[in-house]
Write a protein that holds these residues in place. Structure first.
Motif, PDB file in Angstrom:
ATOM      1  N   VAL A 234       0.812  -1.223   0.000  1.00 16.03           N
ATOM      2  CA  VAL A 234       0.000   0.000   0.000  1.00 16.03           C
ATOM      3  C   VAL A 234       0.847   1.275   0.000  1.00 16.03           C
ATOM      4  O   VAL A 234       0.321   2.359  -0.257  1.00 16.03           O
ATOM      5  N   MET A 235       2.151   1.147   0.314  1.00 15.64           N
ATOM      6  CA  MET A 235       2.989   2.351   0.402  1.00 15.64           C
ATOM      7  C   MET A 235       3.912   2.549  -0.795  1.00 15.64           C
ATOM      8  O   MET A 235       4.194   3.680  -1.174  1.00 15.64           O
TER       9      MET A 235
ATOM     10  N   LYS B 154       9.855   6.633   1.956  1.00 17.11           N
ATOM     11  CA  LYS B 154       8.465   6.310   2.275  1.00 17.11           C
ATOM     12  C   LYS B 154       8.338   5.852   3.727  1.00 17.11           C
ATOM     13  O   LYS B 154       7.362   6.146   4.394  1.00 17.11           O
TER      14      LYS B 154
ATOM     15  N   ASN C  64      -0.352  13.276   6.808  1.00 18.74           N
ATOM     16  CA  ASN C  64      -0.930  12.982   5.505  1.00 18.74           C
ATOM     17  C   ASN C  64      -0.215  11.751   4.927  1.00 18.74           C
ATOM     18  O   ASN C  64       0.955  11.819   4.582  1.00 18.74           O
ATOM     19  N   TYR C  65      -0.908  10.627   4.879  1.00 26.55           N
ATOM     20  CA  TYR C  65      -0.271   9.390   4.441  1.00 26.55           C
ATOM     21  C   TYR C  65      -0.210   9.328   2.916  1.00 26.55           C
ATOM     22  O   TYR C  65      -1.222   9.460   2.243  1.00 26.55           O
ATOM     23  N   SER C  66       0.974   9.147   2.433  1.00 27.75           N
ATOM     24  CA  SER C  66       1.174   9.165   0.989  1.00 27.75           C
ATOM     25  C   SER C  66       1.233   7.725   0.469  1.00 27.75           C
ATOM     26  O   SER C  66       2.290   7.122   0.377  1.00 27.75           O
ATOM     27  N   PHE C  67       0.061   7.199   0.150  1.00 31.96           N
ATOM     28  CA  PHE C  67      -0.020   5.808  -0.291  1.00 31.96           C
ATOM     29  C   PHE C  67       0.498   5.647  -1.718  1.00 31.96           C
ATOM     30  O   PHE C  67       0.595   6.616  -2.470  1.00 31.96           O
TER      31      PHE C  67
END
Lengths: 395, 395
Positions: A109-110, A163, B2-5
């Motif tokens: 997912v990342m 990430k 803010n999650y950067s998928f």
């Protein structure tokens, strides 16, 4: 037919772990290679009773379950997390097929091709394989026996905009080290400052030899659960065949991982999850973990005494404070992969250290496992290993 | 934070199956929505005995296992495959966490963004979700009750150069149809001609109502195992909680999938795999499958008779020859998603058909499951459903 695989499969690495398993299966070889727990103390009667309770609970126990995992098990995991200083709730716990699946789902997912993951060096090789399989590049952060060097970590976060940072801070695989509290907090502080996620892989912290020392998970400092994904497993404290691990952390990330898991396998075996729940209710797992600690400490001590026979200066190692591995560094001119071939001929196996490295591999390192072999086998195998190590020429 | 998928997560679709499970858990709703097998005939005593045998075999049964799966189970699966006319060997059988994991691992090693997968329309929605999650686009091939239309298949292979064709040829989910032998052979012939792989998903073929009919898997025509990946599962014939499926096909593809599985979860639960092996040795699975067939046939017939009460012309359906589902098409002006809200209020649930479509969804379709509910519940639920369907206005 010419099979046209996805381009990312070019990043798949030949499977060192499977090669190791192949070595193990050769008849007379005593293997200190794998990362297997001690079979002789598996709590088989308790496991058996736990499964009996599942079947006694009726046919509904055999139906499909929820992707997130069996709710009573997630409740029990929450309590276990609290004892580690991680305050979460069952909605933020996803049950996975071992912590390997956590590493994979989180990466899925990342990560996209070109992304960067920061790690220790050396580190768990199957995690490196996963990150690279999604097209990410792995960059190693400098460190020492206390953990990652904060200055280098800061510089690499600024340079690479990773990430996430992947760490095994407590009794690391392969080198067995335990991070200091200060380094744990420094890492988290930098990750807050630059908004970088942490994947904290913690399979070994229950196997702690000296109870006067305290290791708080990095996740325990992340009070709001915004930056740390914490994963652990019952493979080491109960039995591996259950294949049951879990992850807790930011709700938004877990929600995405749950969607990925639904596509990946719908859910992990719910019979195993229910059995594990009954086991946690009825079995004194803390007492069993104490047994594991004392047995592993005894075996580690045996191995250490053999290594002491090799003589000072030639091979060096640090006594691990927990976990399952001793990490050994030999004289600079040797290549432990060459040494392994010789060792297997003489009936003993270890893992050459090279494959655990991100940067230039130290060819003169290897890892031995002290958990799996019984004292008899340790004697036999270490006699053979000491023979080999003492015959290494001093250049 | 803010999650950067990863960008590919944008293709994740909100989970219809989980929404369905949520509906099921509402107290009074009788659900014909899920694809659950009949709990009341689960062979719980045989399953229990099988686990007892695992524990009786000793502590080694609780250790880590091989990624490929438990070898004696793979041997047993090979024999099962032979009875279906698929001649393979255990080295070309990979055990997975249900056939869902086969779909995912195969997609992972084959698909890159921009790739095309050809499917039937409608088809299994969780497969569509997987294909899209890897960035592939799904293109539907025209078909009828006998299977894909060969002319359209040929045209679309030539136009789109797909990575593979995904089919459920025997008692499809959702529409329950069974392909003719001719259509199966025509598909394979085209895939040979253009070197396209086939993913044959076959969870339901054991549940066949009329024994005079013969359905050969497409894989049985692929004698050299060069073009067809065949996957099935014990979720429907034994119990779902085991989460044990398998895949067989070209060695080169399986090798790549095994590498992917190793990164994904190391291996599926080996306790479950060993239990399944003992079950296959000691339990008359064929007799149990006969029981499943007769129970499901009876339930399907009950449901059919209720549907007959709705009156001709308004709603139409084909009597399924096996599987677990009846697929119903209503008058063109209705939207079954709107109808579902009303149905749930009255205490019954089904799955609106729209989400199974690749192209324009037929909003007037829905799927009902006949396997899971006992006759009592079928009576209660179908009474409610017939009430709702007969009150749909004829425009």
């Amino acid at each position: 037919m010419n099979y046209s695989f996805a381009p990312l499969t070019k990043n798949y690495e030949s499977s060192a772990v499977r090669d190791i398993l192949a070595v193990i299966q050769q008849g007379n070889v005593i293997s200190f290679a794998g990362g297997l727990p001690a079979e002789d103390i598996f709590p088989i009667d308790a496991v058996k009773s736990a499964y009996e309770k599942v079947f006694a609970s009726g046919k509904g126990s055999l139906q499909y379950g929820a992707t997130e995992g069996f709710k009573p098990l997630r409740d029990a995991i929450q309590e276990k997390m609290e004892r580690k200083g991680i305050f979460t709730n069952p909605d933020k716990i996803l049950v996975t097929t071992g912590s390997q699946q956590t590493i994979d789902l989180f990466s899925r997912v990342m990560l996209a091709p070109g992304d960067i993951v920061l790690t220790e060096d050396p580190t768990y090789l199957a995690a490196l394989q996963v990150f690279r399989s999604y097209g990410a590049s792995v960059v190693a952060v400098k460190g020492d026996e206390h953990g990652m060097n904060p200055e280098d970590l800061k510089a690499k976060i600024e340079q690479y905009k990773p990430k996430f940072v992947y760490v095994i801070p407590t009794f690391s695989n392969p080198d067995g080290k335990a991070w200091s509290a200060e380094r744990r907090q420094q890492l988290l502080k930098l990750c807050y400052q630059f908004d970088v996620l942490v994947l904290e892989d913690d399979p070994y912290s229950d196997i702690q030899f000296h109870q006067d020392e305290v290791y708080h998970p990095i996740a325990s400092y992340d009070k709001e659960q915004t930056h740390v994904l914490y994963t652990s497993t019952f493979s080491k404290s109960v039995v591996p065949a259950l294949r049951t691990g879990w992850v807790t952390g930011p709700a938004e990330v877990l929600e995405m991982m749950t969607q990925a898991k639904q596509m990946n396998d719908l859910h992990s075996s719910s019979i195993d999850q229910q059995a594990l729940y009954h086991l946690l209710c009825d079995f004194d797992l803390e007492a069993h973990i104490k047994l594991i600690r004392s047995v592993y400490y005894e075996r580690m001590t045996m191995m250490k005494e053999y290594l002491n026979q090799v003589g000072p200066g030639l091979f060096s190692w640090k006594e691990p404070k927990g976990g399952m591995f001793i990490w050994v560094e030999g004289p600079k001119h040797i290549d432990t992969t060459v040494l392994l071939a010789e060792a297997v001929k003489k009936g003993v196996a270890f893992v050459p250290g090279a494959q655990f490295y991100v940067n230039e591999p130290k060819l003169n390192t290897f890892r031995i496992n002290f958990s799996h072999s019984t004292p008899d086998k340790i004697k036999l195998g270490m006699d053979r290993l000491v023979d080999i190590l003492t015959s290494v020429p001093v250049v």
